[in-house]
Design a protein around this motif. Structure first.
Motif, PDB file in Angstrom:
ATOM      1  N   GLY A 126      73.405 -61.080  14.207  1.00  0.00           N
ATOM      2  CA  GLY A 126      74.669 -60.851  14.900  1.00  0.00           C
ATOM      3  C   GLY A 126      75.558 -59.865  14.154  1.00  0.00           C
ATOM      4  N   LEU A 127      75.632 -60.020  12.818  1.00  0.00           N
ATOM      5  CA  LEU A 127      76.422 -59.080  12.016  1.00  0.00           C
ATOM      6  C   LEU A 127      75.862 -57.660  12.112  1.00  0.00           C
ATOM      7  CD1 LEU A 127      77.214 -61.083   8.759  1.00  0.00           C
ATOM      8  CD2 LEU A 127      78.844 -60.298  10.474  1.00  0.00           C
ATOM      9  N   ILE A 141      76.885 -56.119  15.446  1.00  0.00           N
ATOM     10  CA  ILE A 141      78.307 -55.755  15.439  1.00  0.00           C
ATOM     11  C   ILE A 141      78.543 -54.509  14.596  1.00  0.00           C
ATOM     12  CG2 ILE A 141      80.607 -56.528  14.738  1.00  0.00           C
ATOM     13  CD1 ILE A 141      79.705 -59.377  15.433  1.00  0.00           C
ATOM     14  N   GLU A 142      77.884 -54.446  13.434  1.00  0.00           N
ATOM     15  CA  GLU A 142      78.049 -53.279  12.558  1.00  0.00           C
ATOM     16  C   GLU A 142      77.545 -52.005  13.242  1.00  0.00           C
ATOM     17  OE1 GLU A 142      79.239 -52.652   9.521  1.00  0.00           O
ATOM     18  OE2 GLU A 142      79.904 -54.633   8.935  1.00  0.00           O
ATOM     19  N   TYR A 170      77.328 -51.485  16.429  1.00  0.00           N
ATOM     20  CA  TYR A 170      78.241 -51.211  17.539  1.00  0.00           C
ATOM     21  C   TYR A 170      79.441 -50.405  17.063  1.00  0.00           C
ATOM     22  CZ  TYR A 170      81.604 -52.210  21.272  1.00  0.00           C
ATOM     23  OH  TYR A 170      82.540 -52.105  22.266  1.00  0.00           O
ATOM     24  N   PHE A 171      80.077 -50.850  15.983  1.00  0.00           N
ATOM     25  CA  PHE A 171      81.262 -50.147  15.491  1.00  0.00           C
ATOM     26  C   PHE A 171      80.894 -48.851  14.756  1.00  0.00           C
ATOM     27  CE2 PHE A 171      83.233 -54.273  16.211  1.00  0.00           C
ATOM     28  CZ  PHE A 171      84.437 -53.889  16.773  1.00  0.00           C
ATOM     29  N   GLY A 184      81.340 -54.905  24.579  1.00  0.00           N
ATOM     30  CA  GLY A 184      82.586 -55.519  24.151  1.00  0.00           C
ATOM     31  C   GLY A 184      82.975 -56.683  25.052  1.00  0.00           C
ATOM     32  N   THR A 224      80.825 -59.597  24.273  1.00  0.00           N
ATOM     33  CA  THR A 224      81.294 -60.247  23.043  1.00  0.00           C
ATOM     34  C   THR A 224      82.463 -61.173  23.332  1.00  0.00           C
ATOM     35  OG1 THR A 224      80.605 -58.321  21.747  1.00  0.00           O
ATOM     36  CG2 THR A 224      82.163 -59.843  20.709  1.00  0.00           C
ATOM     37  N   LEU A 259      84.624 -55.354   7.993  1.00  0.00           N
ATOM     38  CA  LEU A 259      84.275 -56.119   9.185  1.00  0.00           C
ATOM     39  C   LEU A 259      83.572 -57.454   8.901  1.00  0.00           C
ATOM     40  CD1 LEU A 259      84.548 -55.947  12.227  1.00  0.00           C
ATOM     41  CD2 LEU A 259      82.326 -54.812  12.303  1.00  0.00           C
ATOM     42  N   ILE A 291      85.195 -61.062  10.028  1.00  0.00           N
ATOM     43  CA  ILE A 291      84.535 -62.029  10.912  1.00  0.00           C
ATOM     44  C   ILE A 291      84.444 -63.392  10.232  1.00  0.00           C
ATOM     45  CG2 ILE A 291      82.356 -62.574  12.061  1.00  0.00           C
ATOM     46  CD1 ILE A 291      81.964 -59.574  12.467  1.00  0.00           C
TER      47      ILE A 291
END
Length: 500
Positions: free
Chosen positions: A62-63, A66-67, A69-70, A95, A98, A186, A190
Protein backbone atom coordinates in the motif's frame (compact mmCIF):
# COMPACT_ATOMS: atom_id res chain seq x y z
CA UNK A 1 48.75 -11.11 3.06
CA UNK A 2 46.28 -12.81 0.70
CA UNK A 3 44.84 -14.84 3.58
CA UNK A 4 44.48 -11.65 5.61
CA UNK A 5 42.68 -9.82 2.77
CA UNK A 6 40.43 -12.84 2.23
CA UNK A 7 39.50 -12.83 5.92
CA UNK A 8 38.70 -9.11 5.89
CA UNK A 9 36.53 -9.43 2.79
CA UNK A 10 34.57 -12.42 4.02
CA UNK A 11 34.45 -11.76 7.77
CA UNK A 12 30.77 -10.59 7.77
CA UNK A 13 29.72 -13.69 5.81
CA UNK A 14 31.66 -15.95 8.16
CA UNK A 15 30.07 -14.30 11.21
CA UNK A 16 26.56 -14.71 9.75
CA UNK A 17 27.21 -18.40 9.01
CA UNK A 18 28.53 -18.89 12.54
CA UNK A 19 25.47 -17.13 14.02
CA UNK A 20 23.00 -19.30 12.08
CA UNK A 21 24.99 -22.44 12.90
CA UNK A 22 24.89 -21.50 16.60
CA UNK A 23 21.12 -20.93 16.51
CA UNK A 24 20.62 -24.29 14.78
CA UNK A 25 22.82 -26.00 17.37
CA UNK A 26 20.92 -24.42 20.26
CA UNK A 27 17.53 -25.51 18.89
CA UNK A 28 18.58 -28.99 17.79
CA UNK A 29 20.81 -29.96 20.71
CA UNK A 30 19.57 -27.98 23.71
CA UNK A 31 15.85 -27.35 23.07
CA UNK A 32 14.55 -30.20 20.88
CA UNK A 33 15.41 -33.03 23.35
CA UNK A 34 13.25 -31.32 25.98
CA UNK A 35 10.37 -30.22 23.74
CA UNK A 36 7.86 -32.92 24.74
CA UNK A 37 4.55 -31.31 25.58
CA UNK A 38 5.37 -28.04 23.83
CA UNK A 39 2.60 -27.22 21.35
CA UNK A 40 4.83 -24.93 19.29
CA UNK A 41 5.97 -26.72 16.14
CA UNK A 42 7.18 -25.95 12.64
CA UNK A 43 3.67 -25.82 11.15
CA UNK A 44 2.45 -23.31 13.72
CA UNK A 45 5.57 -21.16 13.29
CA UNK A 46 5.20 -21.14 9.51
CA UNK A 47 1.51 -20.24 9.77
CA UNK A 48 2.25 -17.32 12.07
CA UNK A 49 5.08 -16.17 9.81
CA UNK A 50 2.72 -16.26 6.84
CA UNK A 51 0.20 -14.12 8.71
CA UNK A 52 2.85 -11.61 9.72
CA UNK A 53 4.33 -11.65 6.21
CA UNK A 54 0.92 -11.04 4.61
CA UNK A 55 0.27 -8.14 6.99
CA UNK A 56 3.65 -6.55 6.28
CA UNK A 57 3.28 -7.22 2.56
CA UNK A 58 -0.07 -5.44 2.55
CA UNK A 59 1.32 -2.41 4.43
CA UNK A 60 4.46 -2.13 2.29
CA UNK A 61 2.49 -2.72 -0.92
CA UNK A 62 0.00 0.00 0.00
CA UNK A 63 2.82 2.42 0.85
CA UNK A 64 4.55 1.62 -2.44
CA UNK A 65 1.36 2.32 -4.43
CA UNK A 66 0.85 5.65 -2.62
CA UNK A 67 4.49 6.65 -3.14
CA UNK A 68 4.33 5.86 -6.87
CA UNK A 69 1.05 7.78 -7.15
CA UNK A 70 2.52 10.95 -5.66
CA UNK A 71 5.86 10.47 -7.46
CA UNK A 72 4.06 10.63 -10.80
CA UNK A 73 2.10 13.69 -9.69
CA UNK A 74 5.26 15.57 -8.74
CA UNK A 75 7.82 14.32 -11.26
CA UNK A 76 5.78 13.52 -14.39
CA UNK A 77 3.68 15.61 -16.74
CA UNK A 78 1.61 14.54 -19.76
CA UNK A 79 3.17 14.96 -23.18
CA UNK A 80 0.03 16.48 -24.78
CA UNK A 81 -3.59 17.42 -24.09
CA UNK A 82 -4.99 13.96 -24.87
CA UNK A 83 -2.63 12.17 -22.55
CA UNK A 84 -3.28 14.86 -19.93
CA UNK A 85 -6.98 13.95 -19.94
CA UNK A 86 -6.17 10.24 -19.65
CA UNK A 87 -3.56 10.73 -16.94
CA UNK A 88 -5.60 13.12 -14.79
CA UNK A 89 -8.68 10.89 -15.12
CA UNK A 90 -6.75 7.85 -13.89
CA UNK A 91 -5.16 9.83 -11.07
CA UNK A 92 -8.52 11.32 -10.02
CA UNK A 93 -10.09 7.85 -10.03
CA UNK A 94 -7.27 6.53 -7.88
CA UNK A 95 -7.64 9.43 -5.44
CA UNK A 96 -11.41 8.83 -5.26
CA UNK A 97 -10.81 5.14 -4.67
CA UNK A 98 -8.43 6.01 -1.83
CA UNK A 99 -11.13 8.18 -0.27
CA UNK A 100 -13.59 5.26 -0.53
CA UNK A 101 -11.06 2.96 1.17
CA UNK A 102 -10.61 5.44 4.04
CA UNK A 103 -14.39 5.82 4.48
CA UNK A 104 -14.81 2.04 4.40
CA UNK A 105 -12.13 1.70 7.08
CA UNK A 106 -13.85 4.33 9.23
CA UNK A 107 -17.19 2.54 8.81
CA UNK A 108 -15.65 -0.85 9.53
CA UNK A 109 -14.06 0.41 12.76
CA UNK A 110 -17.19 2.35 13.87
CA UNK A 111 -15.65 5.81 13.64
CA UNK A 112 -18.55 6.67 11.33
CA UNK A 113 -21.72 4.70 10.70
CA UNK A 114 -23.07 4.69 7.16
CA UNK A 115 -25.92 2.29 7.81
CA UNK A 116 -27.25 -0.02 5.10
CA UNK A 117 -28.22 2.56 2.49
CA UNK A 118 -26.99 3.18 -1.03
CA UNK A 119 -23.97 5.17 0.16
CA UNK A 120 -22.78 2.25 2.27
CA UNK A 121 -23.26 -0.17 -0.61
CA UNK A 122 -21.37 2.14 -2.97
CA UNK A 123 -18.43 2.47 -0.58
CA UNK A 124 -18.27 -1.27 0.08
CA UNK A 125 -18.46 -2.02 -3.67
CA UNK A 126 -14.68 -2.34 -4.32
CA UNK A 127 -14.33 -4.68 -1.35
CA UNK A 128 -17.23 -6.82 -2.49
CA UNK A 129 -15.47 -7.08 -5.86
CA UNK A 130 -12.31 -8.18 -4.03
CA UNK A 131 -14.31 -10.72 -2.03
CA UNK A 132 -15.90 -12.07 -5.22
CA UNK A 133 -12.45 -12.34 -6.77
CA UNK A 134 -11.31 -14.46 -3.83
CA UNK A 135 -14.33 -16.75 -4.21
CA UNK A 136 -13.62 -17.11 -7.93
CA UNK A 137 -10.01 -18.03 -7.26
CA UNK A 138 -11.10 -20.68 -4.76
CA UNK A 139 -13.78 -22.09 -7.10
CA UNK A 140 -11.27 -22.23 -9.95
CA UNK A 141 -8.84 -23.99 -7.59
CA UNK A 142 -6.23 -21.37 -8.37
CA UNK A 143 -5.86 -20.62 -4.68
CA UNK A 144 -6.80 -22.17 -1.36
CA UNK A 145 -9.00 -20.54 1.24
CA UNK A 146 -5.91 -19.37 3.17
CA UNK A 147 -4.03 -17.94 0.18
CA UNK A 148 -6.95 -16.48 -1.79
CA UNK A 149 -6.81 -13.15 0.04
CA UNK A 150 -3.13 -12.64 -0.64
CA UNK A 151 -3.43 -13.62 -4.32
CA UNK A 152 -6.43 -11.31 -4.79
CA UNK A 153 -4.41 -8.50 -3.20
CA UNK A 154 -1.51 -9.20 -5.56
CA UNK A 155 -3.88 -9.08 -8.58
CA UNK A 156 -5.29 -5.75 -7.37
CA UNK A 157 -1.76 -4.43 -6.88
CA UNK A 158 -0.80 -5.52 -10.39
CA UNK A 159 -3.84 -3.65 -11.68
CA UNK A 160 -2.56 -0.48 -10.04
CA UNK A 161 0.88 -1.07 -11.53
CA UNK A 162 -0.64 -1.39 -15.00
CA UNK A 163 -2.36 1.97 -14.54
CA UNK A 164 0.89 3.49 -13.29
CA UNK A 165 2.61 2.06 -16.36
CA UNK A 166 0.07 3.74 -18.65
CA UNK A 167 0.67 7.07 -16.90
CA UNK A 168 4.43 6.64 -17.14
CA UNK A 169 4.35 5.82 -20.85
CA UNK A 170 2.19 8.85 -21.64
CA UNK A 171 4.21 11.31 -19.53
CA UNK A 172 7.58 12.99 -19.58
CA UNK A 173 9.89 13.79 -16.64
CA UNK A 174 9.78 17.16 -14.94
CA UNK A 175 11.60 18.76 -12.00
CA UNK A 176 9.93 19.50 -8.67
CA UNK A 177 11.50 21.49 -5.82
CA UNK A 178 9.24 20.09 -3.11
CA UNK A 179 8.39 16.67 -4.54
CA UNK A 180 11.20 14.76 -2.83
CA UNK A 181 10.44 16.32 0.53
CA UNK A 182 6.78 15.28 0.32
CA UNK A 183 7.70 11.76 -0.77
CA UNK A 184 10.06 11.34 2.20
CA UNK A 185 7.53 12.71 4.69
CA UNK A 186 4.58 10.75 3.30
CA UNK A 187 5.18 7.36 5.06
CA UNK A 188 5.61 9.08 8.43
CA UNK A 189 2.50 11.19 7.79
CA UNK A 190 0.43 8.09 7.00
CA UNK A 191 1.74 6.42 10.15
CA UNK A 192 0.82 9.45 12.27
CA UNK A 193 -2.66 9.62 10.72
CA UNK A 194 -3.48 5.97 11.41
CA UNK A 195 -1.60 5.49 14.70
CA UNK A 196 -2.27 8.86 16.39
CA UNK A 197 -4.89 11.00 14.64
CA UNK A 198 -7.38 8.20 13.97
CA UNK A 199 -7.27 6.76 17.55
CA UNK A 200 -7.65 10.30 18.90
CA UNK A 201 -10.73 10.90 16.73
CA UNK A 202 -12.18 7.57 17.84
CA UNK A 203 -11.50 8.53 21.45
CA UNK A 204 -13.46 11.77 20.98
CA UNK A 205 -16.38 9.86 19.50
CA UNK A 206 -16.29 7.27 22.28
CA UNK A 207 -16.32 10.03 24.90
CA UNK A 208 -19.78 11.06 23.67
CA UNK A 209 -21.30 7.61 24.13
CA UNK A 210 -22.67 5.33 26.83
CA UNK A 211 -20.33 2.50 25.84
CA UNK A 212 -19.77 0.05 28.68
CA UNK A 213 -19.81 -3.65 29.39
CA UNK A 214 -23.62 -3.50 29.41
CA UNK A 215 -23.70 -2.19 25.83
CA UNK A 216 -21.16 -4.80 24.67
CA UNK A 217 -18.58 -2.03 24.29
CA UNK A 218 -19.38 -0.10 21.10
CA UNK A 219 -21.65 -2.73 19.53
CA UNK A 220 -24.91 -1.47 21.07
CA UNK A 221 -23.66 1.90 22.32
CA UNK A 222 -25.54 5.12 21.69
CA UNK A 223 -23.85 8.40 20.80
CA UNK A 224 -24.76 12.02 21.36
CA UNK A 225 -23.90 15.23 23.17
CA UNK A 226 -26.09 14.25 26.11
CA UNK A 227 -23.91 11.20 26.78
CA UNK A 228 -20.74 13.28 26.61
CA UNK A 229 -22.22 15.76 29.09
CA UNK A 230 -23.26 12.94 31.43
CA UNK A 231 -19.75 11.42 31.26
CA UNK A 232 -18.18 14.81 32.01
CA UNK A 233 -20.57 15.51 34.88
CA UNK A 234 -20.01 12.06 36.36
CA UNK A 235 -16.25 12.53 36.09
CA UNK A 236 -16.24 15.66 38.25
CA UNK A 237 -19.01 14.70 40.68
CA UNK A 238 -18.93 10.92 41.00
CA UNK A 239 -16.24 8.33 41.75
CA UNK A 240 -13.57 8.01 39.06
CA UNK A 241 -12.80 4.39 39.94
CA UNK A 242 -14.36 2.78 43.01
CA UNK A 243 -14.57 5.39 45.78
CA UNK A 244 -12.01 8.13 44.95
CA UNK A 245 -13.29 11.45 43.62
CA UNK A 246 -11.73 13.32 40.72
CA UNK A 247 -10.27 16.29 42.58
CA UNK A 248 -8.84 14.10 45.33
CA UNK A 249 -6.94 12.11 42.70
CA UNK A 250 -6.14 15.25 40.70
CA UNK A 251 -4.38 17.04 43.58
CA UNK A 252 -2.48 13.86 44.40
CA UNK A 253 -1.40 13.70 40.75
CA UNK A 254 -0.20 17.32 40.91
CA UNK A 255 1.76 16.52 44.09
CA UNK A 256 3.18 13.36 42.52
CA UNK A 257 4.24 15.19 39.36
CA UNK A 258 5.66 18.24 41.15
CA UNK A 259 7.80 16.24 43.60
CA UNK A 260 9.11 13.89 40.93
CA UNK A 261 9.98 16.54 38.35
CA UNK A 262 11.60 18.77 41.01
CA UNK A 263 13.87 15.97 42.18
CA UNK A 264 14.53 14.88 38.60
CA UNK A 265 15.66 18.35 37.54
CA UNK A 266 17.63 19.21 40.70
CA UNK A 267 19.23 15.77 40.96
CA UNK A 268 19.95 15.65 37.25
CA UNK A 269 21.41 19.16 37.35
CA UNK A 270 23.70 18.31 40.27
CA UNK A 271 24.97 15.09 38.71
CA UNK A 272 25.42 16.75 35.30
CA UNK A 273 27.48 19.59 36.83
CA UNK A 274 29.69 17.05 38.65
CA UNK A 275 30.19 14.98 35.49
CA UNK A 276 30.92 18.08 33.42
CA UNK A 277 34.05 18.82 35.47
CA UNK A 278 37.47 17.15 35.01
CA UNK A 279 37.07 13.82 36.78
CA UNK A 280 38.85 10.48 36.80
CA UNK A 281 36.84 7.44 35.65
CA UNK A 282 34.20 9.77 34.19
CA UNK A 283 33.14 7.12 31.66
CA UNK A 284 32.45 4.59 34.42
CA UNK A 285 30.35 7.09 36.36
CA UNK A 286 28.32 7.95 33.28
CA UNK A 287 27.70 4.28 32.60
CA UNK A 288 26.53 3.67 36.16
CA UNK A 289 24.32 6.74 35.96
CA UNK A 290 22.51 5.48 32.86
CA UNK A 291 21.73 2.03 34.35
CA UNK A 292 18.40 3.00 36.00
CA UNK A 293 17.28 4.67 32.78
CA UNK A 294 18.42 1.79 30.55
CA UNK A 295 16.79 -0.83 32.79
CA UNK A 296 13.21 -1.68 31.73
CA UNK A 297 10.83 0.11 34.11
CA UNK A 298 8.79 -3.07 34.61
CA UNK A 299 11.80 -5.02 35.88
CA UNK A 300 12.89 -2.15 38.11
CA UNK A 301 9.38 -1.72 39.55
CA UNK A 302 8.99 -5.43 40.26
CA UNK A 303 12.37 -5.51 42.03
CA UNK A 304 11.61 -2.39 44.07
CA UNK A 305 8.20 -3.77 45.06
CA UNK A 306 9.99 -6.62 46.80
CA UNK A 307 12.43 -4.22 48.44
CA UNK A 308 9.47 -2.42 50.04
CA UNK A 309 8.23 -5.63 51.66
CA UNK A 310 7.45 -5.03 55.33
CA UNK A 311 9.41 -8.02 56.60
CA UNK A 312 11.99 -9.01 54.01
CA UNK A 313 12.52 -5.78 52.07
CA UNK A 314 15.92 -4.08 52.04
CA UNK A 315 14.58 -0.74 53.28
CA UNK A 316 12.93 -2.16 56.39
CA UNK A 317 15.98 -4.32 57.12
CA UNK A 318 18.19 -1.21 57.01
CA UNK A 319 15.72 0.80 59.09
CA UNK A 320 15.50 -2.07 61.58
CA UNK A 321 19.28 -2.22 61.90
CA UNK A 322 19.42 1.56 62.32
CA UNK A 323 16.70 1.39 64.99
CA UNK A 324 18.65 -1.29 66.87
CA UNK A 325 21.79 0.85 66.81
CA UNK A 326 19.95 3.99 67.94
CA UNK A 327 18.31 2.05 70.77
CA UNK A 328 21.69 0.74 71.94
CA UNK A 329 23.24 4.22 71.80
CA UNK A 330 20.28 5.74 73.69
CA UNK A 331 20.66 3.13 76.46
CA UNK A 332 24.39 3.81 76.75
CA UNK A 333 23.88 7.59 76.85
CA UNK A 334 20.71 7.80 78.92
CA UNK A 335 22.62 9.44 81.78
CA UNK A 336 23.99 12.17 79.53
CA UNK A 337 21.67 15.14 79.57
CA UNK A 338 20.38 16.03 76.11
CA UNK A 339 22.22 13.35 74.14
CA UNK A 340 20.41 10.41 75.70
CA UNK A 341 17.00 11.96 75.17
CA UNK A 342 17.88 12.81 71.57
CA UNK A 343 18.89 9.24 70.70
CA UNK A 344 15.87 7.88 72.58
CA UNK A 345 13.61 10.11 70.46
CA UNK A 346 15.40 9.02 67.27
CA UNK A 347 15.05 5.35 68.28
CA UNK A 348 11.34 5.85 68.88
CA UNK A 349 10.88 7.71 65.57
CA UNK A 350 13.10 5.86 63.11
CA UNK A 351 12.38 2.22 62.37
CA UNK A 352 10.63 -0.18 59.96
CA UNK A 353 7.50 1.27 58.36
CA UNK A 354 4.41 -0.21 56.75
CA UNK A 355 5.24 0.57 53.14
CA UNK A 356 2.18 -1.13 51.69
CA UNK A 357 -0.43 -0.68 54.42
CA UNK A 358 0.08 2.97 55.34
CA UNK A 359 -1.12 5.40 52.61
CA UNK A 360 1.62 7.95 53.35
CA UNK A 361 4.49 5.47 53.17
CA UNK A 362 2.96 3.75 50.14
CA UNK A 363 3.02 7.12 48.37
CA UNK A 364 6.62 7.68 49.52
CA UNK A 365 7.61 4.26 48.14
CA UNK A 366 6.41 5.04 44.60
CA UNK A 367 8.08 8.47 44.82
CA UNK A 368 11.41 6.86 45.73
CA UNK A 369 11.11 4.39 42.85
CA UNK A 370 10.19 6.97 40.21
CA UNK A 371 12.77 9.54 41.36
CA UNK A 372 15.49 6.91 41.08
CA UNK A 373 14.32 5.96 37.60
CA UNK A 374 13.90 9.54 36.32
CA UNK A 375 17.08 11.31 37.41
CA UNK A 376 19.36 9.66 34.77
CA UNK A 377 17.27 11.01 31.87
CA UNK A 378 17.51 14.58 33.15
CA UNK A 379 21.21 14.12 33.88
CA UNK A 380 21.99 13.01 30.33
CA UNK A 381 19.92 15.84 28.79
CA UNK A 382 21.39 18.54 31.03
CA UNK A 383 24.92 17.19 30.61
CA UNK A 384 24.56 17.51 26.86
CA UNK A 385 23.40 21.10 27.31
CA UNK A 386 26.31 21.94 29.63
CA UNK A 387 28.83 20.56 27.17
CA UNK A 388 27.41 22.80 24.44
CA UNK A 389 28.16 25.97 26.46
CA UNK A 390 31.46 27.60 25.45
CA UNK A 391 34.03 28.01 28.22
CA UNK A 392 34.77 31.51 26.95
CA UNK A 393 31.69 32.82 28.79
CA UNK A 394 32.97 31.52 32.12
CA UNK A 395 36.50 32.82 31.49
CA UNK A 396 35.12 36.29 30.75
CA UNK A 397 32.96 36.13 33.88
CA UNK A 398 35.95 35.16 36.04
CA UNK A 399 37.91 38.11 34.68
CA UNK A 400 34.99 40.36 35.69
CA UNK A 401 35.05 38.85 39.19
CA UNK A 402 31.80 36.87 39.02
CA UNK A 403 31.31 34.23 41.69
CA UNK A 404 30.37 30.61 40.94
CA UNK A 405 26.74 31.29 41.82
CA UNK A 406 26.64 34.37 39.59
CA UNK A 407 28.11 32.37 36.71
CA UNK A 408 25.52 29.64 37.23
CA UNK A 409 22.61 32.09 37.46
CA UNK A 410 23.62 34.42 34.61
CA UNK A 411 25.37 32.04 32.19
CA UNK A 412 24.48 28.41 32.81
CA UNK A 413 20.75 28.69 33.43
CA UNK A 414 19.96 31.06 30.50
CA UNK A 415 22.00 28.99 28.07
CA UNK A 416 20.36 25.77 29.33
CA UNK A 417 16.85 27.14 28.74
CA UNK A 418 16.45 25.66 25.22
CA UNK A 419 17.42 22.27 26.69
CA UNK A 420 15.56 22.46 30.00
CA UNK A 421 12.22 23.64 28.60
CA UNK A 422 11.45 20.57 26.42
CA UNK A 423 13.02 18.27 29.02
CA UNK A 424 10.78 19.64 31.78
CA UNK A 425 7.68 19.49 29.58
CA UNK A 426 8.45 15.88 28.65
CA UNK A 427 9.17 15.09 32.29
CA UNK A 428 5.84 16.55 33.41
CA UNK A 429 3.86 14.73 30.70
CA UNK A 430 5.59 11.40 31.31
CA UNK A 431 5.32 11.65 35.10
CA UNK A 432 1.70 12.82 34.98
CA UNK A 433 0.93 9.69 32.92
CA UNK A 434 3.31 7.36 34.80
CA UNK A 435 1.14 4.30 35.17
CA UNK A 436 3.53 1.36 35.38
CA UNK A 437 5.37 2.27 38.61
CA UNK A 438 2.15 2.83 40.55
CA UNK A 439 0.40 -0.23 39.16
CA UNK A 440 3.32 -2.61 39.71
CA UNK A 441 4.34 -1.41 43.20
CA UNK A 442 1.09 -0.47 45.00
CA UNK A 443 -1.73 -1.14 42.48
CA UNK A 444 -3.08 2.21 43.66
CA UNK A 445 -3.60 0.94 47.21
CA UNK A 446 -4.23 1.03 49.99
CA UNK A 447 -7.84 2.20 49.44
CA UNK A 448 -6.89 4.03 46.21
CA UNK A 449 -4.65 6.39 48.22
CA UNK A 450 -1.75 6.14 45.77
CA UNK A 451 -3.82 6.30 42.59
CA UNK A 452 -3.18 9.13 40.15
CA UNK A 453 -5.43 10.11 37.26
CA UNK A 454 -4.11 7.56 34.75
CA UNK A 455 -4.24 4.63 37.18
CA UNK A 456 -7.83 5.58 38.14
CA UNK A 457 -8.62 5.81 34.43
CA UNK A 458 -7.19 2.32 33.91
CA UNK A 459 -9.42 0.94 36.67
CA UNK A 460 -12.46 2.68 35.21
CA UNK A 461 -11.79 1.00 31.86
CA UNK A 462 -10.53 -2.49 32.78
CA UNK A 463 -12.07 -3.14 36.18
CA UNK A 464 -15.42 -1.34 35.88
CA UNK A 465 -15.69 -1.39 32.04
CA UNK A 466 -16.94 2.21 31.69
CA UNK A 467 -15.58 2.82 28.20
CA UNK A 468 -17.39 6.04 27.29
CA UNK A 469 -16.62 7.51 30.71
CA UNK A 470 -12.97 6.47 30.37
CA UNK A 471 -12.69 8.12 26.95
CA UNK A 472 -13.96 11.41 28.42
CA UNK A 473 -11.53 10.92 31.31
CA UNK A 474 -8.66 10.59 28.81
CA UNK A 475 -9.73 13.76 26.98
CA UNK A 476 -9.75 15.71 30.25
CA UNK A 477 -6.22 14.51 31.04
CA UNK A 478 -5.13 15.53 27.54
CA UNK A 479 -6.70 18.98 28.00
CA UNK A 480 -4.90 19.45 31.34
CA UNK A 481 -1.50 18.57 29.90
CA UNK A 482 -2.08 20.62 26.74
CA UNK A 483 -3.01 23.68 28.83
CA UNK A 484 0.05 23.19 31.03
CA UNK A 485 2.34 22.96 27.99
CA UNK A 486 1.00 26.20 26.51
CA UNK A 487 1.19 27.98 29.87
CA UNK A 488 4.75 26.80 30.58
CA UNK A 489 5.98 27.76 27.12
CA UNK A 490 4.46 31.22 27.53
CA UNK A 491 5.85 31.77 31.04
CA UNK A 492 9.32 30.34 30.42
CA UNK A 493 9.78 31.72 26.88
CA UNK A 494 10.94 28.23 26.04
CA UNK A 495 10.53 28.72 22.30
CA UNK A 496 13.11 31.50 22.25
CA UNK A 497 16.77 30.72 21.65
CA UNK A 498 19.35 31.32 24.36
CA UNK A 499 20.72 34.39 22.52
CA UNK A 500 17.35 36.24 22.36
Amino acid sequence: MENENFLKRNLPTILWIAAFASIYYVFSSLISPFSDGITLNTTIILDRLKEIGSFLFGILGGLAIIEIYFYQIFFSEPVNRTTAIITRTIQAAMGFLTLIVILYFFNLTDLIKLGDGSVSKFISGPFEWLSNLQKSLIEAKVATKDSAGMIAGIIAGLGFLVLFGVIQLTSKPRNSRVGLAYLLILPALIGVLFLIVYPFLFEIKLAFSNASLGTQATKNAEYGLIYGWENLKTLFTGPVAKDAKFFEVFWRTILWTGINVTFHVLGGMGLAILLNRPLKFKGIYRTLLVIPWAMPATIAAMALRNEFDNQYGLFNILLGNLNTWLTAVSLNTENIIGIGNTFAWLAATIGPVSWKQDPFWAFVSILIANIWLGIPFMSVIILGGLQSISQEYYEAAEIDGATRWQQFRNITLPLLRPVLTPAIILGVVWTFNKFDIIYLITQGGPQEKTDILVSSMYKAAFQFYRYGFTAMFALVIFAILFAFTLFYLRVSDGLKSASE
